[in-house]
Scaffold this motif. Structure first.
Motif, mmCIF file in Angstrom:
data_model
loop_
_atom_site.group_PDB
_atom_site.id
_atom_site.type_symbol
_atom_site.label_atom_id
_atom_site.label_comp_id
_atom_site.label_asym_id
_atom_site.label_seq_id
_atom_site.Cartn_x
_atom_site.Cartn_y
_atom_site.Cartn_z
ATOM 1 N N SER A 1 14.598 -34.841 26.085
ATOM 2 C CA SER A 1 14.672 -33.981 24.911
ATOM 3 C C SER A 1 14.038 -34.677 23.715
ATOM 4 N N GLU B 1 20.703 -26.007 20.513
ATOM 5 C CA GLU B 1 21.759 -25.097 20.970
ATOM 6 C C GLU B 1 21.171 -23.880 21.671
ATOM 7 N N SER C 1 19.729 -24.916 25.027
ATOM 8 C CA SER C 1 20.830 -25.155 25.962
ATOM 9 C C SER C 1 21.338 -23.842 26.548
ATOM 10 N N GLU C 2 21.476 -22.837 25.697
ATOM 11 C CA GLU C 2 21.957 -21.534 26.153
ATOM 12 C C GLU C 2 20.966 -20.858 27.094
ATOM 13 N N GLU D 1 20.285 -22.881 30.315
ATOM 14 C CA GLU D 1 21.505 -23.170 31.064
ATOM 15 C C GLU D 1 21.599 -24.641 31.459
ATOM 16 N N SER D 2 21.224 -25.500 30.528
ATOM 17 C CA SER D 2 21.306 -26.955 30.668
ATOM 18 C C SER D 2 21.677 -27.524 29.315
ATOM 19 N N SER D 3 22.294 -28.675 29.315
ATOM 20 C CA SER D 3 22.631 -29.319 28.055
ATOM 21 C C SER D 3 21.381 -29.995 27.496
ATOM 22 N N PRO E 1 20.177 -31.857 24.345
ATOM 23 C CA PRO E 1 20.655 -32.429 23.083
ATOM 24 C C PRO E 1 19.559 -32.484 22.023
#
Length: 97
Positions: A29, A38, A41-42, A45-47, A49
């Protein structure tokens, strides 16, 4: 954003294609704003940062680019709702050489 000199190929991609790239290749990232992290991420469907790093794309490396549909005024930082309102697209950027 182009991070270093080189020859690049850039094309539009959809969210499903971006998800496949993230799942199959992993990612580093370099997202510089919390609201963008954010949203990514949505939709992916992964975090993802927020990570304000100096990054240089390597030859053969794919970058997924988050591009706003407008350029905000100087100094303006958009929140999630404002980003959704102006809209965005995703790009695949491959460094060729």
């Amino acid at each position: 954003m182009v991070t270093t000199n080189g020859l690049y190929s850039v094309e539009d991609i959809d969210v499903e294609t971006a998800k496949v790239y993230v799942k199959e290749n992993g990612f580093i990232s370099a997202v510089g704003h919390e609201a963008t992290a954010e949203i990514l991420s949505e939709i992916l469907e992964s975090s993802i940062p927020m990570n304000r790093i100096q990054f240089q794309q390597e030859v053969g490396q794919i970058a997924i680019i988050f591009k706003l549909n407008i350029r905000p005024d100087e100094g303006v930082i958009l929140n999630k709702e404002e980003i959704h309102k102006v809209g965005f697209s995703l790009k695949k950027m491959l460094r060729i050489e």
